[in-house]
Design an enzyme around this catalytic site. Structure first.
Site, PDB file in Angstrom:
ATOM      1  N   GLY A 132      -4.970   9.952  44.567  1.00  0.00           N
ATOM      2  CA  GLY A 132      -4.026  10.951  45.019  1.00  0.00           C
ATOM      3  C   GLY A 132      -4.602  12.321  45.285  1.00  0.00           C
ATOM      4  O   GLY A 132      -3.850  13.280  45.464  1.00  0.00           O
TER       5      GLY A 132
ATOM      6  N   THR B 101      -8.872   9.673  51.254  1.00  0.00           N
ATOM      7  CA  THR B 101      -8.724   8.953  52.518  1.00  0.00           C
ATOM      8  C   THR B 101      -8.257   9.879  53.633  1.00  0.00           C
ATOM      9  O   THR B 101      -8.758   9.830  54.763  1.00  0.00           O
ATOM     10  CB  THR B 101      -7.734   7.791  52.348  1.00  0.00           C
TER      11      THR B 101
ATOM     12  N   SER C 189     -18.310  14.124  24.714  1.00  0.00           N
ATOM     13  CA  SER C 189     -17.819  15.503  24.791  1.00  0.00           C
ATOM     14  C   SER C 189     -16.819  15.844  23.699  1.00  0.00           C
ATOM     15  O   SER C 189     -16.182  16.882  23.777  1.00  0.00           O
ATOM     16  CB  SER C 189     -17.175  15.739  26.159  1.00  0.00           C
TER      17      SER C 189
ATOM     18  N   LYS D 172     -11.199  19.042  33.069  1.00  0.00           N
ATOM     19  CA  LYS D 172     -10.754  19.304  31.701  1.00  0.00           C
ATOM     20  C   LYS D 172      -9.937  20.589  31.616  1.00  0.00           C
ATOM     21  O   LYS D 172      -8.922  20.649  30.914  1.00  0.00           O
ATOM     22  CB  LYS D 172     -11.970  19.387  30.774  1.00  0.00           C
TER      23      LYS D 172
END
Length: 681
Positions: free
Chosen positions: A254, A258, A586, A629
């Site tokens: 999303g 494309t 992380s 993040k």
């Protein structure tokens, strides 16, 4: 290099009647590479000796029809106007600055290579002779520079690329033959013409042996000079085929991978074709079947090129990381040749059995996770990461692109409803939790369907109002109206809505579909000093937890803890959503602060999110996925983000994208993070 044969001029032959005559006429009339023409002639000769009633005859006809239907030399001219291409990209997509810059860089390179000027360097130690030659050549429209001797000319060759050097033979410091040898080493593609008043057969032979293209005697015949340079300019070899880059758009669903490919094709003025590779398992789907099999077909790549009718389209290889692999072969291995700029100029399809040049095709692959790709294939791709969108970017995308399209599709155009930016922001925050905008598009579609139903019924939404617009009443959708249309909020801002708790830290991780927040929970109980880890943790996460506990134990004195405390208590660390496997390096800082909070009985602020790996001595190491993040922290309602000092550059690039309420803090050690995260410190 491809060699083409052109049909000769003459009277038109009579119209062919049979299939073979039509094919023979097509072979004679089409401009084909030498190897393709020879293959077509061989197949035609075989068909002439084959009975038309056997199956091989039809197979041969189909093969020749496909071979002659391929666009061997037909190409779409690239639109090399940077301003126009930039306008297309800006109109089709909001943001995505890195991707747009990459496309414009590609166009700029193509534009520079297509400059048709013919550059000439005139070298002569006689000023008058040199000036006369420069004047004559400039009048012919060439770009001319001059040099007074061989050494000066060699410096010019190092600074500029010349198509032709016209040099005197006898000069001080470096003569014409020495310049010829030195210039060919610096610029092998540059041609050299020698001019001398001491013309002999021996010097002419020596010059030609060293690579000179022409030899003129003084006094120079200007007509001969003009015609010779004009011939060389006409024979100027086309620039080496520009190898199109192989881009791989990597990122969460999303995010527009494309559709950006379609925008690139529009900006270049090329044709666009998308091939979905998800679930592809048969290698022959890409490379084709050999003609010995019944029902053999070419591969999907050459089939698509044949339908498009050009040899340089934009090919979107969608979901390249979802290719399967079984006993029928490894389809991904086909791309090792197809996407390699050093090999795809001679790509051989099993059906065609003749090399076809794919070097002018602009391949764009998309992948959610490039870690699924093999090392050799990934090495051939130029990965362009697509990060998630911030809330502000989503609001802009919805207002400029998604909402107008949804309103048109649902017939809400007479007049358009007025959807406020605050209403769109309410949908982004309360009804979607994604890196891209696909679910946001669906929620806007739901709103439009509700409004369409209410408009047909002649009613207004509960609590809604109307304003005049264009002579009619337009429904105003504000923030307060969103729950009436979409129902209660489905997502809450976890970090902002939580209360401080001992042993619970808010961490940031990067998943396959963008950044996410996690809550690391730690409790202690009487025991023998064991560490229990739950939540489907991977090996790296388990090692990070062990490292964090060892760090806390080794610094017990600095933290005001009894060193003997750890031998009489067990520690249980849990990361919720245990059904989802978790792995990564992380979460070390988050684990360490959760354990320090647990043993010091000081609560951690839930609106402070953190990320970073730690060493056994307490240093915080930089990690990847900072943009994703930080966006996840903003979506969850965090007020501050603690990042490693090594990621300062990454974070500064995000300044201003997530609102002023999100403060970014940088630390070098775990103990620098303590006063930032603990309540009251």
């Amino acid at each position: 290099m491809l060699f083409f044969q052109k049909r000769t001029e003459g009277a038109l032959p009579p119209a062919p009647t049979s299939d073979l005559e039509q094919l023979k006429a097509r072979i004679a009339s089409q401009e084909l590479p030498f190897h393709a023409r020879e293959a077509a002639k061989r197949e035609l000769e075989r068909l002439e000796k084959t009975d038309q009633s056997v199956a091989e005859y039809g197979v041969g006809l189909a093969y020749l029809d496909f071979l002659l239907g391929l666009p061997w030399v037909v190409a779409t001219p690239d639109r090399l106007n940077l301003a126009e291409a930039e306008a297309v990209l800006a109109r089709r997509h909001q943001g995505l600055g890195q991707i747009k810059d990459r496309v414009l860089e590609y166009l700029a390179s193509r534009a520079l290579r297509n400059v048709a000027d013919f550059h000439v360097l005139v070298v002569d130690d006689e000023d008058i002779a040199r000036a006369n030659l420069e004047h004559v050549l400039r009048k012919e429209g060439y770009r001319v520079r001059g040099a007074a001797n061989g050494l000066e000319a060699l410096e010019e060759v190092r600074r500029w690329e010349f198509d032709l050097i016209v040099t005197d033979l006898k000069m001080d410091k470096m003569d014409g033959l020495e310049l010829l040898a030195a210039a060919r080493q610096v610029s092998p593609a540059t041609r050299v013409m020698l001019v001398t008043g001491f013309a002999t057969v021996d010097t002419a032979v020596a010059a030609m042996r060293q690579g000179a293209v022409y030899y003129l005697a003084k006094p120079v015949n200007l007509d001969e000079l003009r015609s010779t340079v004009a011939r060389l300019a006409g024979e100027k070899a086309a620039p080496t085929a520009f190898r199109s880059p192989v881009l791989c758009f990597s990122g969460p669903p999303g995010t527009g991978k494309t559709s950006v490919g379609q925008a690139i094709a529009e900006a270049l003025g090329r044709k666009f074709h998308r091939i979905s590779l998800a679930g592809l398992r048969d290698e022959a789907e890409l490379r084709g079947h050999r003609r010995t099999y019944v029902g053999a077909l070419p591969g999907r790549v050459l089939q698509s090129i044949s339908r498009l009718g050009v040899r340089n389209p934009v090919f979107m290889l969608d979901e390249i990381d979802k290719i399967g692999k079984d006993f029928r072969g490894d389809p991904a291995a086909v791309f090792l040749e197809m996407l390699d700029p050093e090999q795809n100029g001679q790509f051989v399809d099993n059906y065609l059995e003749v090399p076809f040049d794919l070097s002018q095709v602009l391949f764009i692959a998309t992948a959610n996770d490039v870690r699924e790709l093999s090392g050799p294939l990934l090495d051939r791709l130029e990965v362009v990461p697509f990060a998630g969108y911030s809330a502000g970017e989503k609001v802009g995308i919805a207002a400029s692109h998604l909402l107008p399209r949804q309103l048109r599709e649902h017939g809400l155009t007479h007049p358009y409803p007025v959807v406020t930016p605050q209403a769109i922001r309410a949908v982004v925050d309360g009804y979607t939790r994604e890196a891209g905008v696909r679910n946001l598009d669906r929620e806007l579609g739901r709103i439009c369907r509700k409004l369409a139903k209410l408009r047909l019924e002649g009613t207004t939404p509960p609590g809604g109002q109307a304003v005049p617009a264009g002579g009619a009443d337009a429904t105003v959708v504000d923030e307060a109206l969103i729950p009436a249309l979409l129902g209660p909020k489905r997502f809450i801002r976890e970090a902002a809505g939580s209360t401080p708790r001992v042993g619970v830290a808010t961490g940031l991780v990067y998943a396959d579909y963008g950044g996410e927040i996690i809550f690391v929970e730690a409790i202690r109980m009487k025991g023998t000093g064991q560490l229990l880890l739950t939540g489907s943790l991977g090996e790296v996460l388990r090692e990070s937890a062990q490292t964090a506990l060892s760090l806390v134990r080794s610094r017990a004195g600095e933290l005001g803890l009894d060193p003997d405390l750890f031998a009489t208590q067990d520690v249980h660390v849990h990361i919720p959503a245990g059904s989802i496997p978790k792995e990564g390096s992380s979460a070390g800082l988050t684990l360490a602060l959760a354990l320090i909070s647990l043993f010091t009985d000081k609560a951690l602020r839930p609106d402070v999110a953190m990320t970073g790996e730690i060493t056994l001595t307490g240093y915080v190491l930089p990690v990847g996925g900072i943009r994703e993040k930080v966006l996840a922290a903003a979506r969850a309602g965090a007020r501050q983000v603690i990042l490693p000092e090594g990621n300062r550059t990454d974070a500064l690039a995000l300044a201003g994208t997530d609102g002023p309420e999100l403060e970014t803090l940088f630390v070098r050690t775990v103990f620098e993070a303590l006063p930032l995260a603990l309540v009251g410190d």
